[in-house]
Design a protein around this motif. Structure first.
Motif, short mmCIF file in Angstrom:
data_model
loop_
_atom_site.label_atom_id
_atom_site.label_comp_id
_atom_site.label_asym_id
_atom_site.label_seq_id
_atom_site.Cartn_x
_atom_site.Cartn_y
_atom_site.Cartn_z
N LEU A 188 52.05 105.16 -34.19
CA LEU A 188 50.89 105.40 -33.32
C LEU A 188 50.39 106.85 -33.49
O LEU A 188 49.18 107.08 -33.69
N GLN A 189 51.31 107.79 -33.44
CA GLN A 189 50.91 109.20 -33.49
C GLN A 189 50.38 109.61 -34.87
O GLN A 189 49.43 110.40 -34.97
N LEU A 190 50.99 109.09 -35.93
CA LEU A 190 50.51 109.43 -37.27
C LEU A 190 49.13 108.85 -37.52
O LEU A 190 48.27 109.49 -38.15
N ALA A 191 48.89 107.64 -37.04
CA ALA A 191 47.56 107.05 -37.18
C ALA A 191 46.53 107.87 -36.41
O ALA A 191 45.41 108.12 -36.89
N LYS A 192 46.89 108.32 -35.20
CA LYS A 192 45.98 109.17 -34.43
C LYS A 192 45.76 110.51 -35.12
O LYS A 192 44.64 111.04 -35.12
N TRP A 193 46.79 111.06 -35.71
CA TRP A 193 46.67 112.33 -36.45
C TRP A 193 45.65 112.20 -37.58
O TRP A 193 44.90 113.14 -37.85
N ARG A 194 45.59 111.03 -38.21
CA ARG A 194 44.63 110.78 -39.27
C ARG A 194 43.25 110.39 -38.72
O ARG A 194 42.34 110.14 -39.50
N GLY A 195 43.11 110.29 -37.41
CA GLY A 195 41.82 110.02 -36.82
C GLY A 195 41.54 108.58 -36.47
O GLY A 195 40.44 108.26 -35.99
N ALA A 196 42.48 107.69 -36.71
CA ALA A 196 42.25 106.26 -36.48
C ALA A 196 42.22 105.91 -34.99
O ALA A 196 42.76 106.65 -34.15
N ARG A 197 41.58 104.80 -34.68
CA ARG A 197 41.65 104.21 -33.35
C ARG A 197 42.91 103.34 -33.32
O ARG A 197 43.15 102.58 -34.26
N VAL A 198 43.71 103.44 -32.26
CA VAL A 198 44.99 102.75 -32.22
C VAL A 198 45.08 101.82 -31.02
O VAL A 198 44.79 102.23 -29.87
N ILE A 199 45.49 100.59 -31.29
CA ILE A 199 45.79 99.61 -30.25
C ILE A 199 47.31 99.47 -30.18
O ILE A 199 47.95 99.15 -31.19
N ALA A 200 47.90 99.73 -29.04
CA ALA A 200 49.35 99.67 -28.87
C ALA A 200 49.74 98.39 -28.15
O ALA A 200 49.17 98.05 -27.11
N VAL A 201 50.72 97.67 -28.71
CA VAL A 201 51.24 96.45 -28.09
C VAL A 201 52.69 96.71 -27.68
O VAL A 201 53.53 97.09 -28.52
N ALA A 202 52.98 96.51 -26.41
CA ALA A 202 54.33 96.71 -25.88
C ALA A 202 54.37 96.07 -24.50
O ALA A 202 53.38 95.51 -24.04
N GLY A 214 48.36 108.79 -27.08
CA GLY A 214 47.05 108.69 -27.69
C GLY A 214 46.51 107.30 -27.91
O GLY A 214 45.44 107.13 -28.50
N ALA A 215 47.22 106.26 -27.45
CA ALA A 215 46.73 104.89 -27.64
C ALA A 215 45.35 104.73 -27.00
O ALA A 215 45.14 105.10 -25.84
N ASP A 216 44.41 104.16 -27.77
CA ASP A 216 43.05 103.95 -27.27
C ASP A 216 42.95 102.65 -26.47
O ASP A 216 42.10 102.52 -25.59
N GLN A 217 43.81 101.71 -26.79
CA GLN A 217 43.84 100.43 -26.08
C GLN A 217 45.29 99.99 -25.97
O GLN A 217 46.09 100.22 -26.88
N PHE A 218 45.64 99.38 -24.85
CA PHE A 218 47.01 98.92 -24.63
C PHE A 218 46.99 97.44 -24.31
O PHE A 218 46.16 96.97 -23.52
N ILE A 219 47.91 96.70 -24.92
CA ILE A 219 48.06 95.27 -24.64
C ILE A 219 49.50 95.01 -24.20
O ILE A 219 50.44 95.31 -24.95
#
Length: 336
Positions: A188-202, A214-219
Motif C-alpha cells: 500500500l505504502q509503496l504504491a502511494k509513494w509512486r503516486g498511485a490510487r490505492v484500494i485496501a481490502v481487509a 494512505g488508502a484512498d478507498q477501504f473495503i
C-alpha cells in the motif's frame, strides 16, 4: 551463559509452536563475505512456521538441505560485532538490518548472534529502532520486488516468464488484498509513494490504520466483495491467495495484472478472456534494495507497523499469535 555461547531458538523436530526450544549454543564465526551481527530484534515470517511445521524444501529446490536441530528465521536488526577480512563497507559498531540467505531455510536469525552475508545487509535507518527495522526486510522486499523492481534475473520456480512490475503513477489504481498484513501494508505504502490510487481490502478493524497509511478507498471483506464494488483496477496485489483469489481478476481493466504474493487458483481460459495477466515472484535477499527501502523508512515516506513483540525466549507465543491471524503489520522478537 559463557562468552562463547548464546541463546538461540532451535527446532529439534517439526510440529506446532511448542517445538520451538530456547537453547544455549556456540556463537557462530563469520566466514568469507560475512559479518557477525549481535542481534537486537528478529522479524518473524510465514517461512518460519512453514519450516517449523515440516516444510523442508524451498520452491525451486530439488531436495532438502535442512537438517535438525536448526535455528529458523531470516529477518534481523542489530550491530556488527566482527567482519571477515574480505568484507568492505561494513565496520564493527555499524547498525544493520537484513533478510538473510533467502530463499533458503538457513538464515539462523532466531538467535543472539548471527553470521550474515554482508551482501544481505544494509545500514539500519537511523530514524527507526531495531524492532521496526527487524519488521521490514522480508515483507518490505517482497512488496518492493513485486511492485518496484525485481532486481535480479534468477529463474522463478513459479512461472516460466520473469515477473515484471508495472509503472505506477497518479493514473494508476492498485488494489491490495490483505492490506493490513506485513507485505500488504508495505505494498500500500509503496504504491502511494509512486503516486498511485490505492484500494485496501481487509477486515473492518483495520480501516483507520490503513487510511492513516494512505488508502484512498477501504473495503471491509466481511461485509462486501471487492469484485462487486470495484472495476478498472490496473494492479491487484493479493497477499492472501487461496481458491477465491481468482475473483479479483474481475476488478481489473483489460491489460491489468494480478500479482499473486501467495498461491492462488486461476483458470488460463478465464484470464485470457478477461485480457488480464497473473504473475508472481520469489523474494530474494538484497542489501542494495533494502538500502533503498531504508532511505524511505528514514524519510518517513514508508513506515513499519508492529503488531506485537515477544522476547526471543518466548518465540512459541509469537508463533501462536501469528496462528491466530488478523495481524496488523509485523510480529517481532526482541533480544535483551
Amino acid at each position: 551463559m559463557s562468552t562463547h555461547t548464546m541463546g538461540a531458538v532451535r527446532l529439534h523436530e517439526h510440529g506446532g509452536p511448542e517445538v520451538l526450544c530456547y537453547d544455549e549454543v556456540p556463537i557462530p564465526r563469520p566466514g568469507p563475505g560475512e559479518a557477525l551481527v549481535r542481534v537486537h530484534a528478529i522479524g518473524i515470517n510465514p517461512p518460519d512456521w512453514y519450516l517449523r511445521g515440516g516444510m523442508t524444501t524451498m520452491p525451486g529446490e530439488e531436495e532438502s538441505t535442512v537438517s535438525l536441530p536448526l535455528i529458523p528465521g531470516t529477518d534481523v536488526s542489530g550491530v556488527v560485532e566482527a567482519v571477515a577480512a574480505d568484507v568492505a563497507g561494513l565496520s564493527v559498531g555499524d547498525e544493520v538490518f537484513g533478510l538473510l540467505r533467502f530463499p533458503s531455510f538457513h538464515g539462523s536469525a532466531y538467535a543472539e548472534y548471527v553470521a550474515a552475508p554482508a551482501s544481505d545487509l544494509a545500514r539500519k535507518p537511523a530514524g527507526i529502532d531495531h524492532v521496526h527495522a527487524a519488521g521490514a526486510p522480508m515483507a518490505g522486499l517482497t512488496a518492493w520486488q513485486f511492485l518496484i523492481e525485481v532486481g535480479h534475473d534468477h529463474p522463478s520456480p513459479f512461472q516460466e516468464a520473469p515477473h515484471r512490475p508495472v509503472s505506477l503513477d497518479a493514473g494508476t489504481t492498485v488494489l491490495v488484498n490483505g492490506a493490513a498484513g506485513g507485505v500488504g501494508h508495505f505494498a500500500l505504502q509503496l504504491a502511494k509513494w509512486r503516486g498511485a490510487r490505492v484500494i485496501a481490502v481487509a477486515s473492518g478493524a483495520h480501516e483507520s490504520f490503513l487510511r492513516e497509511l494512505g488508502a484512498d478507498q477501504f473495503i471491509d471483506y466481511t461485509k462486501h466483495r471487492a469484485e462487486e464494488l470495484v472495476r478498472d483496477v490496473d494492479v491487484v496485489v493479493d497477499t492472501v491467495g487461496g481458491p477465491e483469489s481468482r475473483r479479483f481478476l474481475h476488478t481489473l481493466k483489460r491489460g491489468g495484472a494480478q500479482f499473486a504474493v501467495m498461491p492462488g487458483v486461476f483458470d488460463e481460459e478465464e484470464t485470457a478472456k478477461l485480457g488480464v495477466t497473473v504473475s508472481t515472484a520469489q523474494v530474494r535477499s538484497s542489501g542494495v534494495q533494502l538500502a533503498a527501502l531504508g532511505r524511505l523508512l528514514d524519510a518517513g515516506a514508508v513506515r513499519v507497523a508492529i503488531d506485537s513483540t515477544f522476547a526471543l525466549s518466548d518465540a512459541r507465543a509469537a508463533h501462536e499469535r501469528a496462528a491466530r491471524g488478523h495481524v496488523q503489520g509485523k510480529i517481532v522478537l526482541t533480544v535483551d
